[in-house]
Design a protein around this motif. Structure first.
Motif, PDB file in Angstrom:
ATOM      1  N   LEU A  62      82.847  30.440 -46.591  1.00 23.61           N
ATOM      2  CA  LEU A  62      81.852  29.394 -46.597  1.00 23.61           C
ATOM      3  C   LEU A  62      82.133  28.438 -47.748  1.00 23.61           C
ATOM      4  O   LEU A  62      82.338  28.848 -48.880  1.00 23.61           O
ATOM      5  N   ILE A  63      82.162  27.151 -47.441  1.00 20.04           N
ATOM      6  CA  ILE A  63      82.476  26.139 -48.444  1.00 20.04           C
ATOM      7  C   ILE A  63      81.192  25.453 -48.872  1.00 20.04           C
ATOM      8  O   ILE A  63      80.419  24.993 -48.039  1.00 20.04           O
ATOM      9  N   SER A  64      80.925  25.398 -50.154  1.00 22.67           N
ATOM     10  CA  SER A  64      79.757  24.707 -50.681  1.00 22.67           C
ATOM     11  C   SER A  64      80.219  23.413 -51.317  1.00 22.67           C
ATOM     12  O   SER A  64      80.737  23.428 -52.441  1.00 22.67           O
ATOM     13  N   PRO A  65      80.060  22.285 -50.631  1.00 24.49           N
ATOM     14  CA  PRO A  65      80.538  21.018 -51.176  1.00 24.49           C
ATOM     15  C   PRO A  65      79.754  20.639 -52.417  1.00 24.49           C
ATOM     16  O   PRO A  65      78.625  21.073 -52.593  1.00 24.49           O
ATOM     17  N   PRO A  66      80.335  19.855 -53.308  1.00 25.90           N
ATOM     18  CA  PRO A  66      79.613  19.391 -54.482  1.00 25.90           C
ATOM     19  C   PRO A  66      78.488  18.455 -54.107  1.00 25.90           C
ATOM     20  O   PRO A  66      78.337  18.091 -52.947  1.00 25.90           O
ATOM     21  N   SER A  67      77.700  18.048 -55.096  1.00 24.99           N
ATOM     22  CA  SER A  67      76.507  17.260 -54.820  1.00 24.99           C
ATOM     23  C   SER A  67      76.817  15.952 -54.128  1.00 24.99           C
ATOM     24  O   SER A  67      75.987  15.393 -53.423  1.00 24.99           O
ATOM     25  N   THR A  68      78.012  15.425 -54.326  1.00 22.76           N
ATOM     26  CA  THR A  68      78.390  14.183 -53.664  1.00 22.76           C
ATOM     27  C   THR A  68      78.769  14.411 -52.212  1.00 22.76           C
ATOM     28  O   THR A  68      79.017  13.468 -51.479  1.00 22.76           O
ATOM     29  N   MET A  69      78.824  15.659 -51.781  1.00 18.07           N
ATOM     30  CA  MET A  69      79.177  16.048 -50.432  1.00 18.07           C
ATOM     31  C   MET A  69      80.555  15.538 -50.039  1.00 18.07           C
ATOM     32  O   MET A  69      80.838  15.222 -48.898  1.00 18.07           O
ATOM     33  N   ALA A  70      81.454  15.443 -51.000  1.00 21.01           N
ATOM     34  CA  ALA A  70      82.841  15.121 -50.672  1.00 21.01           C
ATOM     35  C   ALA A  70      83.455  16.304 -49.950  1.00 21.01           C
ATOM     36  O   ALA A  70      83.222  17.456 -50.309  1.00 21.01           O
ATOM     37  N   LEU A  71      84.225  16.020 -48.921  1.00 20.51           N
ATOM     38  CA  LEU A  71      84.805  17.099 -48.153  1.00 20.51           C
ATOM     39  C   LEU A  71      85.920  17.764 -48.945  1.00 20.51           C
ATOM     40  O   LEU A  71      86.604  17.117 -49.742  1.00 20.51           O
ATOM     41  N   PRO A  72      86.119  19.072 -48.719  1.00 13.19           N
ATOM     42  CA  PRO A  72      87.186  19.774 -49.425  1.00 13.19           C
ATOM     43  C   PRO A  72      88.543  19.139 -49.141  1.00 13.19           C
ATOM     44  O   PRO A  72      88.760  18.554 -48.081  1.00 13.19           O
ATOM     45  N   PRO A  73      89.489  19.257 -50.089  1.00 12.37           N
ATOM     46  CA  PRO A  73      90.803  18.608 -49.927  1.00 12.37           C
ATOM     47  C   PRO A  73      91.533  19.020 -48.667  1.00 12.37           C
ATOM     48  O   PRO A  73      92.271  18.226 -48.090  1.00 12.37           O
ATOM     49  N   GLN A  74      91.322  20.288 -48.221  1.00  7.25           N
ATOM     50  CA  GLN A  74      92.087  20.740 -47.057  1.00  7.25           C
ATOM     51  C   GLN A  74      91.597  20.121 -45.755  1.00  7.25           C
ATOM     52  O   GLN A  74      92.221  20.255 -44.721  1.00  7.25           O
ATOM     53  N   PHE A  75      90.441  19.409 -45.815  1.00  8.48           N
ATOM     54  CA  PHE A  75      89.924  18.770 -44.624  1.00  8.48           C
ATOM     55  C   PHE A  75      90.232  17.289 -44.672  1.00  8.48           C
ATOM     56  O   PHE A  75      89.776  16.575 -45.557  1.00  8.48           O
ATOM     57  N   SER A  76      91.043  16.838 -43.735  1.00  9.80           N
ATOM     58  CA  SER A  76      91.309  15.406 -43.607  1.00  9.80           C
ATOM     59  C   SER A  76      90.699  14.950 -42.292  1.00  9.80           C
ATOM     60  O   SER A  76      91.283  15.139 -41.220  1.00  9.80           O
ATOM     61  N   LEU A  77      89.497  14.382 -42.375  1.00  8.77           N
ATOM     62  CA  LEU A  77      88.754  14.052 -41.169  1.00  8.77           C
ATOM     63  C   LEU A  77      89.095  12.639 -40.715  1.00  8.77           C
ATOM     64  O   LEU A  77      88.833  11.666 -41.420  1.00  8.77           O
ATOM     65  N   GLU A  78      89.695  12.547 -39.550  1.00 15.15           N
ATOM     66  CA  GLU A  78      90.139  11.254 -39.055  1.00 15.15           C
ATOM     67  C   GLU A  78      89.152  10.655 -38.060  1.00 15.15           C
ATOM     68  O   GLU A  78      89.304   9.518 -37.661  1.00 15.15           O
ATOM     69  N   SER A  79      88.152  11.409 -37.640  1.00 19.07           N
ATOM     70  CA  SER A  79      87.199  10.905 -36.668  1.00 19.07           C
ATOM     71  C   SER A  79      85.867  11.606 -36.850  1.00 19.07           C
ATOM     72  O   SER A  79      85.753  12.600 -37.580  1.00 19.07           O
ATOM     73  N   SER A  80      84.849  11.074 -36.180  1.00 17.33           N
ATOM     74  CA  SER A  80      83.528  11.695 -36.234  1.00 17.33           C
ATOM     75  C   SER A  80      83.548  13.074 -35.598  1.00 17.33           C
ATOM     76  O   SER A  80      82.762  13.947 -35.978  1.00 17.33           O
ATOM     77  N   ASP A  81      84.458  13.289 -34.623  1.00 22.24           N
ATOM     78  CA  ASP A  81      84.578  14.612 -34.011  1.00 22.24           C
ATOM     79  C   ASP A  81      85.056  15.643 -35.029  1.00 22.24           C
ATOM     80  O   ASP A  81      84.594  16.788 -35.036  1.00 22.24           O
ATOM     81  N   ASP A  82      85.989  15.240 -35.903  1.00 18.53           N
ATOM     82  CA  ASP A  82      86.456  16.146 -36.953  1.00 18.53           C
ATOM     83  C   ASP A  82      85.325  16.489 -37.912  1.00 18.53           C
ATOM     84  O   ASP A  82      85.167  17.636 -38.320  1.00 18.53           O
ATOM     85  N   GLU A  83      84.534  15.500 -38.259  1.00 20.35           N
ATOM     86  CA  GLU A  83      83.417  15.732 -39.175  1.00 20.35           C
ATOM     87  C   GLU A  83      82.378  16.643 -38.532  1.00 20.35           C
ATOM     88  O   GLU A  83      81.832  17.543 -39.171  1.00 20.35           O
ATOM     89  N   GLU A  84      82.104  16.420 -37.257  1.00 16.68           N
ATOM     90  CA  GLU A  84      81.156  17.267 -36.541  1.00 16.68           C
ATOM     91  C   GLU A  84      81.652  18.712 -36.512  1.00 16.68           C
ATOM     92  O   GLU A  84      80.880  19.652 -36.719  1.00 16.68           O
ATOM     93  N   ALA A  85      82.951  18.901 -36.262  1.00 16.03           N
ATOM     94  CA  ALA A  85      83.519  20.247 -36.215  1.00 16.03           C
ATOM     95  C   ALA A  85      83.408  20.931 -37.572  1.00 16.03           C
ATOM     96  O   ALA A  85      83.113  22.134 -37.656  1.00 16.03           O
ATOM     97  N   TRP A  86      83.639  20.167 -38.651  1.00 13.41           N
ATOM     98  CA  TRP A  86      83.538  20.754 -39.991  1.00 13.41           C
ATOM     99  C   TRP A  86      82.109  21.182 -40.301  1.00 13.41           C
ATOM    100  O   TRP A  86      81.878  22.292 -40.772  1.00 13.41           O
ATOM    101  N   VAL A  87      81.144  20.307 -40.015  1.00 14.63           N
ATOM    102  CA  VAL A  87      79.737  20.633 -40.281  1.00 14.63           C
ATOM    103  C   VAL A  87      79.295  21.812 -39.426  1.00 14.63           C
ATOM    104  O   VAL A  87      78.590  22.716 -39.904  1.00 14.63           O
ATOM    105  N   TRP A  88      79.714  21.842 -38.164  1.00 13.34           N
ATOM    106  CA  TRP A  88      79.341  22.956 -37.285  1.00 13.34           C
ATOM    107  C   TRP A  88      79.938  24.268 -37.803  1.00 13.34           C
ATOM    108  O   TRP A  88      79.290  25.318 -37.769  1.00 13.34           O
ATOM    109  N   GLY A  89      81.161  24.221 -38.306  1.00 11.37           N
ATOM    110  CA  GLY A  89      81.748  25.415 -38.906  1.00 11.37           C
ATOM    111  C   GLY A  89      80.943  25.897 -40.099  1.00 11.37           C
ATOM    112  O   GLY A  89      80.733  27.106 -40.277  1.00 11.37           O
ATOM    113  N   GLN A  90      80.488  24.968 -40.925  1.00  7.87           N
ATOM    114  CA  GLN A  90      79.638  25.327 -42.055  1.00  7.87           C
ATOM    115  C   GLN A  90      78.341  25.991 -41.591  1.00  7.87           C
ATOM    116  O   GLN A  90      77.895  26.992 -42.148  1.00  7.87           O
ATOM    117  N   ILE A  91      77.731  25.408 -40.573  1.00  6.49           N
ATOM    118  CA  ILE A  91      76.458  25.929 -40.074  1.00  6.49           C
ATOM    119  C   ILE A  91      76.623  27.357 -39.570  1.00  6.49           C
ATOM    120  O   ILE A  91      75.797  28.248 -39.851  1.00  6.49           O
TER     121      ILE A  91
END
Length: 367
Positions: free
Chosen positions: A76-105
């Protein structure tokens, strides 16, 4: 059993240890007898009822779940207060961001299920048994808003159909989740917001009613609007337009009129009214720009404009336009710094959530 249109999930016995619970959550049932509208997932001790539409996955000819419950890889990844995504995540689209957030959930839900067995059935049925954020949110809203005559199965299909076919709407859902996680220090996790924040849930339900409204399905949109108001104590007319990255903090008593517009990245607290003056029809409600912060109990009336980056103090009554990046306070509201040369906000209030910095410049403030 199925009662009054709800999915009833028997509770997990309290005697189960986290290790036993974890093994159950990873075990799939060997067979799934079907009924007319449900597949019954039977494995001791967690019987779960899931709508048929939620388990017919692509390339699954049997109609049976193939990936329940799938866990994101890694910890489980706890992003910092700025909610910057971890370095290993390079999100190129909203679908990538949705997948990352869903994984967190899902990671958060599994963690909470193992640490609090009393919530295991609830977390499984609302999050862990679903393959996507859209399915989980549709299921949760369906159960929240259903009644004896408005069945959760009908609502589930309605919400899922809208969410699945509208990528911008799903991107707005993700933006709203991140807004709550970043701006509200009381928000412990994405899953906490998804399950428990009625402002977030009311906003997402409104997004669906708005889509119905513009599709000229007004009768259904208004029926859902009334139900949302009953359940969440949030009254947003289906015709109102709301941007993304919205935080309705606490949300109780929020009223948004028919022709109101709310921009992106705004934060609005409880008992805020965006209403009409009562004197005219047509376009009669406020237009709120991007990055605006509206404090608790503020009332904004009429077809007026609240400029980008403006701040409205708690309890204020606003009847005329507020220029961008200014702060309006009082009843009737006045601009901090004066009308001729008002003080300018140096940040984006809707994101910073700074309610009180203007006090040092407010000459009439007396304690």
């Amino acid at each position: 059993m199925l009662l009054a249109g709800r999915f009833s999930v028997p509770p997990l016995p309290f005697t189960y240890s986290p290790s036993i619970l974890s093994s159950h959550l990873k075990t799939y049932p060997p067979s799934f007898p079907s009924s007319s509208s449900f597949y019954r997932h039977r494995f001791t001790p967690l019987p779960i009822f899931t709508p048929r539409s939620s388990i017919n996955q692509d390339n699954n000819t049997t109609g049976l779940p193939t990936d329940l419950p799938a866990m994101p890889a890694g910890e489980l990844i706890s992003p910092p207060s700025t909610m910057a995504l971890p370095p290993q995540f390079s999100l190129e689209s909203s679908d990538d961001e949705e997948a990352w957030v869903w994984g967190q959930i899902k990671a958060e839900a599994r963690r909470d299920a193992e640490s609090e067995p009393a919530l295991a059935s609830y977390l499984y049925s609302t999050i862990l048994s679903h393959s996507s954020l859209a399915r989980s949110l549709s299921f949760h809203l369906g159960n929240k808003l259903c009644s004896s005559t408005l069945l959760s199965t009908l609502l589930y299909d309605l919400f899922l159909n809208v969410l699945s076919s509208d990528a911008p709407l799903r991107a707005a859902v993700v933006a709203d989740l991140r807004a709550a996680r970043v701006r509200d220090p009381a928000c412990l996790s994405f899953s906490h917001c998804l399950l428990n924040y009625k402002g977030f849930l009311a906003c997402q339900a409104h997004r669906v009613t708005h889509r119905l409204w513009i599709q000229e399905r007004q009768a259904l949109a208004l029926a859902l609007h009334a139900r949302i108001s009953d359940v969440f104590s949030v009254d947003i007319h289906p015709a109102a337009t709301i941007g993304k990255g919205i935080l309705f903090d606490h949300a109780t008593g929020v009223v948004v009129g028919e022709t109101a517009v709310i921009g992106n990245n705004c934060s609005i607290l409880h008992h805020v009214t965006l209403g009409g003056t009562g004197k005219a029809g047509g376009d009669r409600h406020p237009k709120v720009g991007d990055g605006v912060l509206i404090g608790a109990g503020a009332t904004i009336l009429g077809n007026i404009k609240i400029g980008d980056g403006a701040k409205i103090g708690a309890g204020s009554v606003v009847l005329i336009d507020v220029p961008p990046r200014t702060t309006a306070v009082g009843n009737p509201a006045r601009l901090v710094g004066g009308k001729e040369k008002p003080s300018k906000n140096s940040d984006v209030p809707g994101e910073s959530m700074d309610h009180t910095s203007f006090i040092s410049e407010w000459s009439d403030y007396i304690i």
